[in-house]
Design an enzyme around this catalytic site. Structure first.
Site, mmCIF file in Angstrom:
data_model
loop_
_atom_site.group_PDB
_atom_site.id
_atom_site.type_symbol
_atom_site.label_atom_id
_atom_site.label_comp_id
_atom_site.label_asym_id
_atom_site.label_seq_id
_atom_site.Cartn_x
_atom_site.Cartn_y
_atom_site.Cartn_z
ATOM 1 N N HIS A 146 59.632 -27.982 81.707
ATOM 2 C CA HIS A 146 58.715 -28.033 80.337
ATOM 3 C C HIS A 146 60.774 -26.695 79.349
ATOM 4 O O HIS A 146 61.181 -26.469 79.964
ATOM 5 C CB HIS A 146 57.641 -26.422 80.019
ATOM 6 C CG HIS A 146 56.485 -27.403 80.844
ATOM 7 N ND1 HIS A 146 56.086 -26.555 82.256
ATOM 8 C CD2 HIS A 146 55.714 -27.942 80.121
ATOM 9 C CE1 HIS A 146 54.272 -27.660 81.983
ATOM 10 N NE2 HIS A 146 54.905 -28.564 81.008
ATOM 11 N N ARG A 201 46.110 -33.361 85.005
ATOM 12 C CA ARG A 201 45.873 -31.383 84.721
ATOM 13 C C ARG A 201 44.967 -31.702 83.357
ATOM 14 O O ARG A 201 44.461 -30.728 82.328
ATOM 15 C CB ARG A 201 47.622 -31.055 84.154
ATOM 16 C CG ARG A 201 47.637 -30.511 85.443
ATOM 17 C CD ARG A 201 49.457 -29.862 85.271
ATOM 18 N NE ARG A 201 47.867 -28.032 84.348
ATOM 19 C CZ ARG A 201 48.700 -26.899 83.932
ATOM 20 N NH1 ARG A 201 50.318 -27.005 84.240
ATOM 21 N NH2 ARG A 201 48.205 -25.747 84.052
ATOM 22 N N ASP A 210 45.921 -27.213 89.502
ATOM 23 C CA ASP A 210 47.642 -26.293 88.777
ATOM 24 C C ASP A 210 46.640 -25.973 87.756
ATOM 25 O O ASP A 210 47.411 -24.397 86.963
ATOM 26 C CB ASP A 210 47.901 -27.113 88.229
ATOM 27 C CG ASP A 210 48.861 -28.275 89.423
ATOM 28 O OD1 ASP A 210 50.075 -27.383 89.686
ATOM 29 O OD2 ASP A 210 49.390 -28.716 89.634
ATOM 30 N N GLU A 237 48.949 -21.648 80.645
ATOM 31 C CA GLU A 237 49.220 -21.837 78.976
ATOM 32 C C GLU A 237 49.747 -22.799 78.915
ATOM 33 O O GLU A 237 50.036 -23.116 77.348
ATOM 34 C CB GLU A 237 50.929 -21.316 79.896
ATOM 35 C CG GLU A 237 51.854 -21.142 78.527
ATOM 36 C CD GLU A 237 53.225 -21.575 78.952
ATOM 37 O OE1 GLU A 237 53.937 -20.442 78.102
ATOM 38 O OE2 GLU A 237 53.749 -21.343 79.301
ATOM 39 N N ASP A 238 49.017 -23.687 79.694
ATOM 40 C CA ASP A 238 49.313 -25.318 79.381
ATOM 41 C C ASP A 238 48.605 -26.204 78.831
ATOM 42 O O ASP A 238 48.407 -27.358 77.794
ATOM 43 C CB ASP A 238 50.031 -26.337 80.636
ATOM 44 C CG ASP A 238 51.341 -25.870 81.251
ATOM 45 O OD1 ASP A 238 52.312 -25.866 80.780
ATOM 46 O OD2 ASP A 238 50.890 -25.167 82.645
ATOM 47 N N CYS A 288 53.933 -19.101 82.653
ATOM 48 C CA CYS A 288 53.209 -20.671 82.293
ATOM 49 C C CYS A 288 51.574 -19.558 82.920
ATOM 50 O O CYS A 288 50.042 -20.441 82.888
ATOM 51 C CB CYS A 288 53.189 -21.661 83.797
ATOM 52 S SG CYS A 288 54.767 -21.779 84.101
ATOM 53 N N ILE A 310 55.712 -24.230 93.511
ATOM 54 C CA ILE A 310 54.511 -25.534 92.657
ATOM 55 C C ILE A 310 55.330 -25.436 91.170
ATOM 56 O O ILE A 310 54.474 -25.574 90.167
ATOM 57 C CB ILE A 310 53.227 -25.470 92.707
ATOM 58 C CG1 ILE A 310 52.986 -24.037 92.411
ATOM 59 C CG2 ILE A 310 52.813 -25.601 93.897
ATOM 60 C CD1 ILE A 310 51.084 -24.664 91.965
ATOM 61 N N ARG A 333 56.280 -34.543 79.832
ATOM 62 C CA ARG A 333 54.714 -34.177 79.769
ATOM 63 C C ARG A 333 54.348 -34.389 78.671
ATOM 64 O O ARG A 333 52.906 -34.544 78.070
ATOM 65 C CB ARG A 333 54.273 -32.872 79.988
ATOM 66 C CG ARG A 333 54.463 -32.131 81.755
ATOM 67 C CD ARG A 333 53.618 -33.019 82.523
ATOM 68 N NE ARG A 333 54.456 -32.641 84.212
ATOM 69 C CZ ARG A 333 53.342 -32.224 84.745
ATOM 70 N NH1 ARG A 333 52.677 -30.490 84.001
ATOM 71 N NH2 ARG A 333 54.165 -31.781 85.590
HETATM 72 C C1 CIR Z 1 52.777 -28.344 86.823
HETATM 73 O O1 CIR Z 1 53.466 -29.327 87.064
HETATM 74 O O2 CIR Z 1 51.589 -29.149 86.255
HETATM 75 C C2 CIR Z 1 52.516 -27.104 87.265
HETATM 76 N N1 CIR Z 1 52.797 -26.876 88.871
HETATM 77 C C3 CIR Z 1 53.469 -26.521 86.968
HETATM 78 C C4 CIR Z 1 52.825 -25.598 85.514
HETATM 79 C C5 CIR Z 1 54.093 -24.884 84.709
HETATM 80 N N2 CIR Z 1 53.681 -24.889 83.701
HETATM 81 C C6 CIR Z 1 54.504 -24.189 83.053
HETATM 82 O O3 CIR Z 1 55.609 -24.029 83.291
HETATM 83 N N3 CIR Z 1 53.763 -23.554 81.456
#
Ligand code: CIR
Length: 256
Positions: free
Chosen positions: A164, A86, A61, A66-67, A251, A245, A134
């Site tokens: 999110h 992650r 991922d 962004e995460d 993101c 996904i 999360r």
């Molecule tokens: C996840 O589940 O972490 C990734 N498949 C998708 C992350 C999406 N990120 C976001 O909305 N900032």
């Protein structure tokens, strides 16, 4: 205004990215690469410089850059993702941010706090943070401690329906907000001018404001028309492979 954007090329392992929507199928990797390249070109049309990081096969991922970090005009924060697969993404993003921020302006969210950047929505100096699967209360508390010396306020927004916070709400500056589902009625957003998105286009709540323009995902005509009606020039990007996904426009980049 944003000057910089950081993105990361999707890796082949993205086909194994986390998803709550397996019914949408597996991403087509070649198509995802092409969509990502178009996204970068679209961002460049908004007057930002774009740093493109290479793909990292260790983290399926990792294109959702962004995460693992939060970038503000005051400082950067390396997060502590709540998704076990992650967590390691943070080590790769920190040296990149050191090219843009002095070391004493880079902070960290640490255990037992968890936080992912997708849960953080910046509205001026107020940061709304989704308390989600999360991001936990301790992560939000730590973020408040980091940002309050800069005069910023952190407001927790509990959520239950989506991954999110920014999966379902976006701030478009000028007091304008697009909201879907549970975010249409949250007391925290009472004072904003909200445009409510119909359930069938809820995915398009995840659009992004970049220097006066708004990038909207392809295939959501009601949302596109609503954003145009607010007076923003709209740019469109196809994110169909990332949607599979649970990812979208916000993101895929860090904007600062
Ligand atoms: C996840 O589940 O972490 C990734 N498949 C998708 C992350 C999406 N990120 C976001 O909305 N900032």
């Amino acid at each position: 205004m944003f000057q910089h954007v950081i993105v990361k090329i999707p890796c082949k392992a993205m086909i194994n990215g986390i998803t709550d929507h397996p019914e949408l199928g597996t991403p087509d990797y070649e198509k995802a690469l092409a969509q990502h390249a178009a996204y970068v070109e679209t961002l460049k049309q908004c007057g930002v410089d774009v740093t493109v990081l290479p793909a990292d096969e260790a983290y399926p991922d990792s294109c959702f850059v962004e995460d693992p970090a939060i970038v503000t005009k005051y400082c950067a924060v390396i997060t502590n993702p709540g998704a076990p697969s992650r967590k390691g993404e943070t080590a790769a993003i920190e040296p990149v941010l050191e090219q843009f921020y002095p070391k004493d302006k880079i902070f960290h969210i640490t255990d037992p706090g968890t936080l992912e950047g997708g849960d953080v929505m910046m509205c001026g100096d107020t940061f709304y943070v989704g308390q989600s699967a999360r991001t936990n209360a301790e992560g939000i508390r730590q973020l408040g401690e980091i940002l309050s010396p800069f005069g910023c306020k952190v407001v927790a927004v509990p959520l239950t329906e989506v991954l999110h916070l920014k999966t379902g709400v976006v701030y478009l500056e000028n007091n304008n907000m697009l909201t879907a589902g549970e975010f249409c009625t949250k007391p925290a957003f009472e004072s904003y001018h909200k445009v409510k998105i119909p359930a069938e286009e809820a995915y398009a709540a995840n659009c992004i404001w970049v220097n006066g323009k708004v990038i909207v995902p392809a295939g959501y005509p009601t949302v596109q028309a609503a954003v145009e009606a607010l007076g923003y020039p709209v740019l469109v990007c196809d994110t169909s492979e990332f949607r599979k996904i649970d990812g979208g426009l916000s993101c895929l980049s860090l904007r600062f």
